[in-house]
Design an enzyme around this catalytic site. Sequence first.
Site, PDB file in Angstrom:
ATOM      1  N   TYR A 126      17.571   3.268   6.335  1.00 47.86           N
ATOM      2  CA  TYR A 126      16.663   2.180   6.720  1.00 47.86           C
ATOM      3  C   TYR A 126      16.687   1.973   8.233  1.00 47.86           C
ATOM      4  O   TYR A 126      15.646   2.002   8.893  1.00 47.86           O
ATOM      5  CB  TYR A 126      17.094   0.903   5.999  1.00 47.86           C
ATOM      6  CG  TYR A 126      16.225  -0.311   6.258  1.00 47.86           C
ATOM      7  CD1 TYR A 126      14.905  -0.353   5.816  1.00 47.86           C
ATOM      8  CD2 TYR A 126      16.741  -1.423   6.924  1.00 47.86           C
ATOM      9  CE1 TYR A 126      14.112  -1.477   6.034  1.00 47.86           C
ATOM     10  CE2 TYR A 126      15.962  -2.551   7.134  1.00 47.86           C
ATOM     11  CZ  TYR A 126      14.646  -2.578   6.694  1.00 47.86           C
ATOM     12  OH  TYR A 126      13.872  -3.693   6.913  1.00 47.86           O
TER      13      TYR A 126
ATOM     14  N   VAL B 184       6.949 -10.184   2.161  1.00 46.65           N
ATOM     15  CA  VAL B 184       6.335 -10.644   3.416  1.00 46.65           C
ATOM     16  C   VAL B 184       4.850 -10.280   3.442  1.00 46.65           C
ATOM     17  O   VAL B 184       4.002 -11.100   3.829  1.00 46.65           O
ATOM     18  CB  VAL B 184       7.049 -10.028   4.644  1.00 46.65           C
ATOM     19  CG1 VAL B 184       6.362 -10.471   5.940  1.00 46.65           C
ATOM     20  CG2 VAL B 184       8.518 -10.422   4.681  1.00 46.65           C
TER      21      VAL B 184
ATOM     22  N   ASP C 169      -0.615  -0.375  -1.044  1.00 48.00           N
ATOM     23  CA  ASP C 169       0.745  -0.505  -1.582  1.00 48.00           C
ATOM     24  C   ASP C 169       0.927   0.476  -2.735  1.00 48.00           C
ATOM     25  O   ASP C 169      -0.007   0.738  -3.490  1.00 48.00           O
ATOM     26  CB  ASP C 169       0.982  -1.942  -2.073  1.00 48.00           C
ATOM     27  CG  ASP C 169       2.451  -2.319  -2.056  1.00 48.00           C
ATOM     28  OD1 ASP C 169       2.826  -3.192  -1.246  1.00 48.00           O
ATOM     29  OD2 ASP C 169       3.237  -1.726  -2.831  1.00 48.00           O
TER      30      ASP C 169
ATOM     31  N   ASN D 183       0.971   7.836   9.753  1.00 45.87           N
ATOM     32  CA  ASN D 183      -0.348   7.670   9.135  1.00 45.87           C
ATOM     33  C   ASN D 183      -0.989   6.333   9.518  1.00 45.87           C
ATOM     34  O   ASN D 183      -2.196   6.252   9.741  1.00 45.87           O
ATOM     35  CB  ASN D 183      -0.235   7.795   7.607  1.00 45.87           C
ATOM     36  CG  ASN D 183       0.068   9.225   7.189  1.00 45.87           C
ATOM     37  OD1 ASN D 183      -0.198  10.168   7.942  1.00 45.87           O
ATOM     38  ND2 ASN D 183       0.626   9.400   6.006  1.00 45.87           N
TER      39      ASN D 183
HETATM   40  P1  NAD Z   1       9.318  -5.703   0.018  1.00 47.23           P
HETATM   41  O1  NAD Z   1      10.114  -4.614  -0.599  1.00 47.23           O
HETATM   42  O2  NAD Z   1       9.116  -6.948  -0.755  1.00 47.23           O
HETATM   43  O3  NAD Z   1       7.889  -5.173   0.455  1.00 47.23           O
HETATM   44  C1  NAD Z   1       7.644  -3.853   0.855  1.00 47.23           C
HETATM   45  C2  NAD Z   1       6.321  -3.413   0.255  1.00 47.23           C
HETATM   46  O4  NAD Z   1       6.020  -2.089   0.714  1.00 47.23           O
HETATM   47  C3  NAD Z   1       6.359  -3.368  -1.268  1.00 47.23           C
HETATM   48  O5  NAD Z   1       5.207  -3.975  -1.814  1.00 47.23           O
HETATM   49  C4  NAD Z   1       6.382  -1.872  -1.591  1.00 47.23           C
HETATM   50  O6  NAD Z   1       5.823  -1.577  -2.840  1.00 47.23           O
HETATM   51  C5  NAD Z   1       5.596  -1.319  -0.412  1.00 47.23           C
HETATM   52  N1  NAD Z   1       5.908   0.070  -0.096  1.00 47.23           N
HETATM   53  C6  NAD Z   1       7.127   0.620   0.132  1.00 47.23           C
HETATM   54  N2  NAD Z   1       7.000   1.922   0.444  1.00 47.23           N
HETATM   55  C7  NAD Z   1       5.665   2.198   0.390  1.00 47.23           C
HETATM   56  C8  NAD Z   1       4.898   3.368   0.618  1.00 47.23           C
HETATM   57  N3  NAD Z   1       5.473   4.517   0.959  1.00 47.23           N
HETATM   58  N4  NAD Z   1       3.553   3.292   0.475  1.00 47.23           N
HETATM   59  C9  NAD Z   1       2.959   2.132   0.140  1.00 47.23           C
HETATM   60  N5  NAD Z   1       3.630   0.982  -0.070  1.00 47.23           N
HETATM   61  C10 NAD Z   1       4.971   1.028   0.056  1.00 47.23           C
HETATM   62  O7  NAD Z   1      10.019  -6.003   1.422  1.00 47.23           O
HETATM   63  P2  NAD Z   1       9.744  -7.184   2.455  1.00 47.23           P
HETATM   64  O8  NAD Z   1      10.967  -7.987   2.565  1.00 47.23           O
HETATM   65  O9  NAD Z   1       8.465  -7.850   2.176  1.00 47.23           O
HETATM   66  O10 NAD Z   1       9.623  -6.354   3.820  1.00 47.23           O
HETATM   67  C11 NAD Z   1       8.349  -5.996   4.332  1.00 47.23           C
HETATM   68  C12 NAD Z   1       8.503  -5.317   5.673  1.00 47.23           C
HETATM   69  O11 NAD Z   1       9.143  -6.201   6.596  1.00 47.23           O
HETATM   70  C13 NAD Z   1       9.349  -4.038   5.629  1.00 47.23           C
HETATM   71  O12 NAD Z   1       8.794  -3.079   6.503  1.00 47.23           O
HETATM   72  C14 NAD Z   1      10.681  -4.503   6.138  1.00 47.23           C
HETATM   73  O13 NAD Z   1      11.388  -3.466   6.735  1.00 47.23           O
HETATM   74  C15 NAD Z   1      10.293  -5.586   7.125  1.00 47.23           C
HETATM   75  N6  NAD Z   1      11.381  -6.559   7.298  1.00 47.23           N
HETATM   76  C16 NAD Z   1      11.610  -7.511   6.339  1.00 47.23           C
HETATM   77  C17 NAD Z   1      12.655  -8.394   6.517  1.00 47.23           C
HETATM   78  C18 NAD Z   1      12.959  -9.480   5.509  1.00 47.23           C
HETATM   79  O14 NAD Z   1      13.906 -10.231   5.710  1.00 47.23           O
HETATM   80  N7  NAD Z   1      12.192  -9.621   4.436  1.00 47.23           N
HETATM   81  C19 NAD Z   1      13.472  -8.313   7.646  1.00 47.23           C
HETATM   82  C20 NAD Z   1      13.223  -7.315   8.562  1.00 47.23           C
HETATM   83  C21 NAD Z   1      12.156  -6.453   8.385  1.00 47.23           C
END
Ligand code: NAD
Length: 320
Positions: free
Chosen positions: A154, A21, A40, A108
């Site tokens: 989570y 996302v 990231d 943070n």
């Molecule tokens: P994703 O795993 O593709 O992306 C998460 C990103 O965060 C990754 O690039 C990862 O490397 C980075 N990351 C994780 N922990 C980190 C840290 N401590 N420091 C720096 N970077 C860090 O997941 P996504 O599907 O793109 O989800 C993105 C956000 O949207 C998340 O917060 C997730 O909870 C939320 N979300 C997504 C969905 C969905 O359907 N995709 C649904 C509900 C919520």
Amino acid sequence: MSNAATPGWKHAVVTGGAGFVGSHLCAAILDAGTAVTCVDDFSTGRPENISELRDRPGFTLVRANVSERLAVGRPPDLVLHFASPASPADYLRLPLHTMEAGSLGTRNALALAHDAGARFVLASTSEVYGDPQQHPQNERYWGNVNPVGPRSVYDEAKRFGEALTTAEAEAHAVDTAIVRLFNTYGPRMRGHDGRAVPTFVRQALDGEPLTVTGDGLQTRSLCYVDDTVRGILALARDGMRGPVNIGNPTELTMLELARLVIELTGSRSEIHFVERPTDDPAVRCPDITLARDKLQWEPRVSAEEGLRRTIAWFRDHGHD
Ligand code: NAD
């Protein structure tokens, strides 16, 4: 998207900007003429997700774990905190990292917004509703979450993040918003991230059986990523605190989804039923009345169209 769509923003920080996302969000903000710093640690994100952005003017990458520190070159006007493992396969593999991203990482990111006087948006999730006893779920529903189940790392991290965000808004007048995303899908998902759409598409393209869990009658509502990003930015612009559901209320059973993927890929794969994971929700469907009324937002991309685009991307880019 025009500049008017990002009023006054010169610089946005997107934590988790190299994720699924987050990378689409970075692109949309850059398209609107706002500089973006993507922070990231690549724990679940991939460098190739942002390869097209890295040479664009206004894009900066900071490789850092947001739970440890969050420092960016110049103050932002907008902080979007999206850093967190999101697929069950990832957060079960990285349980403490996930809890820290929702707690220390949120703290943070809020501090950065506070110090800069920036608008802050927390990426929360429909998982805060757990295995819901109200259907569809509106933002006033408090949820039915198992606090010690496998998904709790989570779900509870996100619930804590929401509480922390609310406390910061009250205690320090930070301009905050909480967006509760429902299942989102589209290009740049990882074929092995364990979520239903990339799993089914990968299996169908490889001619493997599609593994449907349980009897396949559990439902999900799937929102195409362009719609999700438009909703997130509508909330960022609006100034509303939320929480606000962003998701597509069209519900599909997992069996219907598997059949649709087989049809759209032209695959000869069969469907195999496998064991359902613990605490897997039976239903999930957003009530998006609030987003419709206050943000004039609703999804535009049908499941069929979104899946066609996703399948085309997986064909072009491989599906590891
Ligand atoms: P994703 O795993 O593709 O992306 C998460 C990103 O965060 C990754 O690039 C990862 O490397 C980075 N990351 C994780 N922990 C980190 C840290 N401590 N420091 C720096 N970077 C860090 O997941 P996504 O599907 O793109 O989800 C993105 C956000 O949207 C998340 O917060 C997730 O909870 C939320 N979300 C997504 C969905 C969905 O359907 N995709 C649904 C509900 C919520």
